[in-house]
Scaffold this motif. Structure first.
Motif, PDB file in Angstrom:
ATOM      1  N   PHE A  96       0.828  -1.203   0.000  1.00 10.88           N
ATOM      2  CA  PHE A  96       0.000   0.000   0.000  1.00 10.88           C
ATOM      3  C   PHE A  96       0.869   1.262   0.000  1.00 10.88           C
ATOM      4  CE2 PHE A  96      -1.891   3.198   2.959  1.00 10.88           C
ATOM      5  CZ  PHE A  96      -2.820   3.720   2.081  1.00 10.88           C
ATOM      6  N   MET A  97       1.893   1.306   0.849  1.00  5.96           N
ATOM      7  CA  MET A  97       2.772   2.473   0.935  1.00  5.96           C
ATOM      8  C   MET A  97       3.596   2.633  -0.344  1.00  5.96           C
ATOM      9  SD  MET A  97       2.027   3.996   3.652  1.00  5.96           S
ATOM     10  CE  MET A  97       3.332   5.226   3.489  1.00  5.96           C
ATOM     11  N   THR A  98       4.006   1.521  -0.938  1.00  8.05           N
ATOM     12  CA  THR A  98       4.763   1.582  -2.192  1.00  8.05           C
ATOM     13  C   THR A  98       3.926   2.210  -3.297  1.00  8.05           C
ATOM     14  OG1 THR A  98       6.059  -0.388  -1.603  1.00  8.05           O
ATOM     15  CG2 THR A  98       5.951   0.189  -3.936  1.00  8.05           C
ATOM     16  N   GLY A  99       2.659   1.769  -3.416  1.00  8.27           N
ATOM     17  CA  GLY A  99       1.779   2.341  -4.423  1.00  8.27           C
ATOM     18  C   GLY A  99       1.463   3.796  -4.153  1.00  8.27           C
ATOM     19  N   LEU A 100       1.315   4.146  -2.867  1.00  4.57           N
ATOM     20  CA  LEU A 100       0.998   5.527  -2.497  1.00  4.57           C
ATOM     21  C   LEU A 100       2.152   6.472  -2.818  1.00  4.57           C
ATOM     22  CD1 LEU A 100      -1.098   7.379  -1.047  1.00  4.57           C
ATOM     23  CD2 LEU A 100       0.106   6.854   1.085  1.00  4.57           C
ATOM     24  N   LEU A 101       3.385   6.034  -2.571  1.00  2.88           N
ATOM     25  CA  LEU A 101       4.550   6.898  -2.733  1.00  2.88           C
ATOM     26  C   LEU A 101       5.094   6.919  -4.168  1.00  2.88           C
ATOM     27  CD1 LEU A 101       6.504   6.015   0.549  1.00  2.88           C
ATOM     28  CD2 LEU A 101       5.141   8.064   0.090  1.00  2.88           C
ATOM     29  N   PHE A 102       5.025   5.782  -4.859  1.00  2.21           N
ATOM     30  CA  PHE A 102       5.709   5.675  -6.150  1.00  2.21           C
ATOM     31  C   PHE A 102       4.788   5.354  -7.324  1.00  2.21           C
ATOM     32  CE2 PHE A 102       8.739   4.282  -2.828  1.00  2.21           C
ATOM     33  CZ  PHE A 102       9.658   5.323  -2.939  1.00  2.21           C
ATOM     34  N   GLY A 103       3.585   4.833  -7.056  1.00  2.00           N
ATOM     35  CA  GLY A 103       2.674   4.501  -8.143  1.00  2.00           C
ATOM     36  C   GLY A 103       3.272   3.481  -9.090  1.00  2.00           C
ATOM     37  N   THR A 104       3.047   3.652 -10.395  1.00  8.05           N
ATOM     38  CA  THR A 104       3.569   2.713 -11.392  1.00  8.05           C
ATOM     39  C   THR A 104       5.050   2.932 -11.672  1.00  8.05           C
ATOM     40  OG1 THR A 104       2.764   4.211 -13.131  1.00  8.05           O
ATOM     41  CG2 THR A 104       1.358   2.360 -12.533  1.00  8.05           C
ATOM     42  N   ALA A 138       7.031   2.553  -9.242  1.00  9.49           N
ATOM     43  CA  ALA A 138       7.624   1.698  -8.204  1.00  9.49           C
ATOM     44  C   ALA A 138       8.476   0.612  -8.855  1.00  9.49           C
ATOM     45  CB  ALA A 138       6.529   1.071  -7.346  1.00  9.49           C
ATOM     46  N   TRP A 139       9.571   0.296  -8.218  1.00 10.00           N
ATOM     47  CA  TRP A 139      10.472  -0.755  -8.690  1.00 10.00           C
ATOM     48  C   TRP A 139       9.731  -2.077  -8.678  1.00 10.00           C
ATOM     49  CZ3 TRP A 139      14.705  -3.569  -5.567  1.00 10.00           C
ATOM     50  CH2 TRP A 139      15.615  -4.197  -6.434  1.00 10.00           C
ATOM     51  N   LEU A 140       9.656  -2.733  -9.827  1.00  8.51           N
ATOM     52  CA  LEU A 140       8.865  -3.959  -9.949  1.00  8.51           C
ATOM     53  C   LEU A 140       9.271  -5.037  -8.943  1.00  8.51           C
ATOM     54  CD1 LEU A 140       6.690  -5.629 -11.339  1.00  8.51           C
ATOM     55  CD2 LEU A 140       8.373  -6.261 -13.089  1.00  8.51           C
ATOM     56  N   PRO A 141      10.585  -5.300  -8.730  1.00 10.07           N
ATOM     57  CA  PRO A 141      10.935  -6.318  -7.712  1.00 10.07           C
ATOM     58  C   PRO A 141      10.409  -5.985  -6.318  1.00 10.07           C
ATOM     59  CG  PRO A 141      12.817  -5.903  -9.133  1.00 10.07           C
ATOM     60  CD  PRO A 141      11.781  -4.873  -9.481  1.00 10.07           C
ATOM     61  N   LEU A 142      10.317  -4.691  -5.979  1.00 15.34           N
ATOM     62  CA  LEU A 142       9.767  -4.315  -4.671  1.00 15.34           C
ATOM     63  C   LEU A 142       8.278  -4.643  -4.610  1.00 15.34           C
ATOM     64  CD1 LEU A 142       9.971  -2.953  -1.903  1.00 15.34           C
ATOM     65  CD2 LEU A 142       9.632  -0.738  -3.043  1.00 15.34           C
ATOM     66  N   VAL A 143       7.551  -4.315  -5.667  1.00 15.17           N
ATOM     67  CA  VAL A 143       6.112  -4.626  -5.723  1.00 15.17           C
ATOM     68  C   VAL A 143       5.895  -6.131  -5.618  1.00 15.17           C
ATOM     69  CG1 VAL A 143       4.053  -4.545  -7.193  1.00 15.17           C
ATOM     70  CG2 VAL A 143       5.581  -2.565  -7.078  1.00 15.17           C
ATOM     71  N   LEU A 144       6.688  -6.878  -6.390  1.00 13.11           N
ATOM     72  CA  LEU A 144       6.533  -8.337  -6.389  1.00 13.11           C
ATOM     73  C   LEU A 144       6.940  -8.940  -5.054  1.00 13.11           C
ATOM     74  CD1 LEU A 144       7.866  -9.213  -9.969  1.00 13.11           C
ATOM     75  CD2 LEU A 144       5.495  -8.931  -9.208  1.00 13.11           C
ATOM     76  N   GLY A 145       7.930  -8.346  -4.384  1.00 13.10           N
ATOM     77  CA  GLY A 145       8.351  -8.833  -3.073  1.00 13.10           C
ATOM     78  C   GLY A 145       7.255  -8.680  -2.038  1.00 13.10           C
ATOM     79  N   CYS A 146       6.570  -7.531  -2.049  1.00 14.20           N
ATOM     80  CA  CYS A 146       5.453  -7.325  -1.119  1.00 14.20           C
ATOM     81  C   CYS A 146       4.337  -8.334  -1.373  1.00 14.20           C
ATOM     82  CB  CYS A 146       4.912  -5.903  -1.259  1.00 14.20           C
ATOM     83  SG  CYS A 146       6.052  -4.606  -0.726  1.00 14.20           S
TER      84      CYS A 146
END
Length: 419
Positions: A313-321, A323-331
């Motif tokens: 949620f915080m990744t999407g709020l701060l960086f949107g699309t 956002a670094w894909l590996p970080l999104v996938l890690g969450c």
């Protein structure tokens, strides 16, 4: 596969629950094959969604509505098979459901209308869901609560191969055939399940343990279940946690393939890695249940999921699309993997005290889970924000609510008291 039955595969076993330390592992793994039809049906065609959209002349997002259409069938089908299996036993519903599944898969493979596809997917689910209801109830019929938690972990080891391999298998089919070939394969898997039922599945519900209450009382029995605190907190809480995964399934193709431009083949690898994490933690759960209370493991897994969803949620709020894909996938990975600690244990607690209505309890638990999946899919589309943030919001909300309910379970609940 050996089993404690007589020559007839429909003859009930003589004892209702196993009390030794030995688990019928081969039988449990066979159940895993039967229930694997569910994740195969959900996940195998996900890489084909862009191609299906092109074939029908609609967007990938529109074709993705076939996922909630499938969940609708799962919700209502389970509510039927639960009381039906408590009344007539576990074998007959499997024959009915799997036959319907084969017919529905053929409809999906041969249609040229997206709306007939949606209807076919709903019929597919009405057939496939019998596997989840009957296998959970059959395990409850035979095993104690602690053995049940272990058995669910073993079963997930088998059925968990389906979401690991299914997207990659679907992508492989697309390299050589058109998308209908996926549904022809699913029809063949349905036939395999009919054969497994015929030759290896035996009746686990003895005559004296069948629910003889009138069919007109089904709704009141479901209401009684919902009021039972030994069932409602683990079932609804676990359903919310699991339902968040179906939010991810509904949005995965759009998020990973459309937003980040990942190919169908690489999408399969990504999707499979999440399922592999889920399976790995279910196997760790077997070891943990020998050393810790089931409720303690359940609560730890729930916290793991909430923290991971909050990070997404915080990744999407701060960086949107951006956002670094590996970080999104890690969450997402830790959100899904955490289910390996929550689902076997939530199911074991929810079913532990439901002797004569194990089928109904299994059905209601599954229906709650997929109702959350439908609600979560709608929830995702309510937010006019970037795909990373909207999936983060939906998963964080559902997992927070689920964890809250898990914490309402009586910490002094003694599963050894279950009959």
């Amino acid at each position: 596969m050996s089993s404690p039955k007589s020559a007839s595969n429909n003859q009930p076993i003589t004892s209702s629950r196993v009390r030794s330390s030995e688990l019928p592992v081969a039988w449990i793994m066979m159940l895993g094959l039967i229930v694997a039809i569910g994740p195969l049906s959900i996940d195998m065609y996900l890489p084909a969604m862009p191609a299906m959209g092109d074939s029908f002349g609609v967007s990938t997002a529109f074709i993705a509505n076939s996922v909630p259409a499938y969940f609708v069938g799962l919700v209502f089908g389970q509510l039927f098979y639960g009381p039906f299996s408590d009344r007539v036993g576990r074998v007959k519903p499997l024959y009915i459901g799997m036959t319907l599944y084969v017919i529905a898969s053929i409809i999906c493979a041969t249609t040229d209308s997206e709306y007939v596809l949606f209807a076919g997917r709903t019929l597919q689910a009405l057939g496939a869901c019998v596997g989840a209801v009957v296998t959970r109830a059959a395990i409850r019929d035979r095993l104690t609560a602690r053995q049940t938690a272990k058995a669910f972990s073993i079963m997930i080891l088998v059925m968990g191969l389906a979401p690991i391999l299914a997207p990659s298998l679907g992508a492989l089919f697309l390299q050589f055939f058109d998308w209908p070939s996926i549904f022809w394969f699913l029809a063949a898997f349905g036939v395999l399940n009919l054969l497994l039922t015929k030759f290896f599945f035996f009746e686990t519900l003895t005559e004296e343990n069948r629910n003889a209450r009138p069919a007109k009382e089904v709704l009141s029995q479901y209401w009684e279940l919902l009021k039972d605190p030994t069932f409602n907190y683990p079932a609804i809480g676990g359903g919310l946690l699991m339902g968040a995964m179906f939010v991810y399934i509904s949005a995965a193709s759009e998020l990973i393939m459309d937003t980040y431009g990942v190919s169908a083949t690489h999408f399969g690898w990504i999707f499979g890695s999440n399922a592999a994490g889920f399976v790995a933690l279910t196997q760790l759960n077997q070891w943990l249940t020998n050393r810790f209370r089931i409720l303690s493991i359940l609560r730890f897994g729930a916290m793991m999921q909430v923290i991971s969803a909050g990070a997404l949620f915080m990744t999407g709020l701060l960086f949107g699309t951006d956002a670094w894909l590996p970080l999104v996938l890690g969450c997402i990975f830790f959100c899904i993997a955490g289910l390996g600690l929550t689902q076997p244990n939530a199911s074991a607690i929810a079913l532990a005290f439901q002797k004569r209505r194990a089928g109904m309890a299994s059905a209601l638990q599954g229906s709650l889970m997929f109702s959350v999946g439908i609600f979560g899919g709608l929830l995702v589309n309510l937010f006019p924000v970037n795909p990373v943030l909207k999936i983060g919001i939906a998963m964080f909300v559902l997992m927070s609510l689920g964890s809250y309910l898990i914490w309402q379970i009586d910490r002094n609940l003694n599963l050894d008291d279950a009959e």
